[in-house]
Design an enzyme around this catalytic site. Sequence first.
Site, PDB file in Angstrom:
ATOM      1  N   THR A 104       1.511  10.832   3.485  1.00 34.84           N
ATOM      2  CA  THR A 104       0.305  11.522   2.050  1.00 34.84           C
ATOM      3  C   THR A 104      -0.672  11.373   3.510  1.00 34.84           C
ATOM      4  OG1 THR A 104       0.419   9.236   1.193  1.00 34.84           O
ATOM      5  CG2 THR A 104       1.307  11.035   0.308  1.00 34.84           C
TER       6      THR A 104
ATOM      7  N   SER B 204      -2.125   0.269  -4.072  1.00 39.80           N
ATOM      8  CA  SER B 204      -2.610   1.193  -4.010  1.00 39.80           C
ATOM      9  C   SER B 204      -3.913   1.835  -4.259  1.00 39.80           C
ATOM     10  CB  SER B 204      -1.571   2.420  -3.947  1.00 39.80           C
ATOM     11  OG  SER B 204      -2.499   3.615  -3.407  1.00 39.80           O
ATOM     12  N   ALA B 205      -5.176   2.456  -4.200  1.00 41.89           N
ATOM     13  CA  ALA B 205      -5.983   3.068  -4.427  1.00 41.89           C
ATOM     14  C   ALA B 205      -6.338   4.096  -5.100  1.00 41.89           C
ATOM     15  CB  ALA B 205      -7.472   2.702  -3.363  1.00 41.89           C
TER      16      ALA B 205
ATOM     17  N   LYS C 206      -8.955   5.389   5.915  1.00 42.69           N
ATOM     18  CA  LYS C 206      -7.784   4.874   5.255  1.00 42.69           C
ATOM     19  C   LYS C 206      -7.821   3.704   3.981  1.00 42.69           C
ATOM     20  CE  LYS C 206      -5.369   5.939   8.798  1.00 42.69           C
ATOM     21  NZ  LYS C 206      -4.440   6.113  10.654  1.00 42.69           N
TER      22      LYS C 206
ATOM     23  N   GLU D 198       0.155  -2.606   4.297  1.00 42.96           N
ATOM     24  CA  GLU D 198      -0.828  -2.365   4.971  1.00 42.96           C
ATOM     25  C   GLU D 198      -0.808  -1.493   6.022  1.00 42.96           C
ATOM     26  OE1 GLU D 198      -3.952  -1.065   3.992  1.00 42.96           O
ATOM     27  OE2 GLU D 198      -3.556  -2.104   1.713  1.00 42.96           O
ATOM     28  N   ASP D 199      -1.644  -0.361   6.480  1.00 39.81           N
ATOM     29  CA  ASP D 199      -1.158   0.132   7.558  1.00 39.81           C
ATOM     30  C   ASP D 199      -2.847   0.339   7.864  1.00 39.81           C
ATOM     31  OD1 ASP D 199      -2.075   3.738   6.993  1.00 39.81           O
ATOM     32  OD2 ASP D 199      -1.925   2.002   5.692  1.00 39.81           O
TER      33      ASP D 199
ATOM     34  N   ASP E 288       0.795  -1.039  -0.343  1.00 40.30           N
ATOM     35  CA  ASP E 288       0.133  -0.121  -0.038  1.00 40.30           C
ATOM     36  C   ASP E 288       1.038   1.185   0.073  1.00 40.30           C
ATOM     37  OD1 ASP E 288      -2.559   1.523   0.510  1.00 40.30           O
ATOM     38  OD2 ASP E 288      -2.094   1.140   2.466  1.00 40.30           O
ATOM     39  N   LEU E 289       0.264   2.462   0.276  1.00 39.37           N
ATOM     40  CA  LEU E 289       1.284   3.304  -0.171  1.00 39.37           C
ATOM     41  C   LEU E 289       0.979   5.349   0.952  1.00 39.37           C
ATOM     42  CD1 LEU E 289       3.446   5.445  -2.063  1.00 39.37           C
ATOM     43  CD2 LEU E 289       1.361   6.039  -3.150  1.00 39.37           C
ATOM     44  N   ASP E 290      -0.315   5.164   0.732  1.00 39.08           N
ATOM     45  CA  ASP E 290      -0.319   5.886   2.011  1.00 39.08           C
ATOM     46  C   ASP E 290      -0.688   5.725   3.447  1.00 39.08           C
ATOM     47  OD1 ASP E 290      -1.593   7.820  -0.292  1.00 39.08           O
ATOM     48  OD2 ASP E 290      -3.606   7.517  -0.272  1.00 39.08           O
TER      49      ASP E 290
ATOM     50  N   LYS F 256     -10.723  -2.158  -1.200  1.00 41.44           N
ATOM     51  CA  LYS F 256     -10.628  -3.116  -0.151  1.00 41.44           C
ATOM     52  C   LYS F 256     -11.386  -2.396   0.658  1.00 41.44           C
ATOM     53  CE  LYS F 256      -5.750  -1.673  -0.752  1.00 41.44           C
ATOM     54  NZ  LYS F 256      -4.735  -0.325  -0.175  1.00 41.44           N
TER      55      LYS F 256
END
Length: 223
Positions: A21, A120-121, A49, A175-176, A13-15, A151
């Site tokens: 971000t 990432s979404a 999130k 993931e977070d 995932d990114l954020d 997700k």
Amino acid sequence: MVKFEQIKGFVFDLDGVIASTSIYHAKAWHQLADELGVTWTDELGDQLKGVSRMDSLELILKAGGKENDYTQEEKVKYATKKNENYVNLLSNLTDDDILPGMKDFIEDLAAHNYLISLASASKNAPKVLEALNLDKYFKERVDPATLKHGKPDPEIYVRGAEILNLKPEECIGVEDAAAGVQSINAANETSIGIGDPEVLKAADINFNDTSEVTLENIKKAMA
């Protein structure tokens, strides 16, 4: 859980995982919630999130009891406005926004010939990776515009493995968010959850923060 030696790829995932971000997302959604007359709370922010743009808007409208107040066309207009706010905020992004330890971890993966993809979404992921000077490590990216489900549906993580030509069980997802961990697990990949272990209790491996995420620590956790 599979053995560490079976792992060949990592799907990120990114954020909130690679870069901070998520704070810009929260600011942009907060601005829109204010405009829509919906009370913003930290709990609402947490629910967004890892969730797609349109699904996030629906959650905000539902929180304010306004889910039936707008046409689909109006909803698209508001979601677009949020994205414009977010992109404006992203102009402040630099590689200083990479979360602690993650640049070293990604470089270490590349040095050890692990395959890497992005799940990432966010449709702005290419802009973010470029601003962080990490785009060279993420040649393989799931295009969120091609997905049918967000997700916690497993689709994005299944695709994250497919674009690496790997089986799901050969991949670790990072993931977070609880919805993201559910997505990884449903895709039959090993899940790493970064953050509150109570919130992310479904994860196979928990780390309190990104600085703990290393190949050595993952190997220990999978022993």
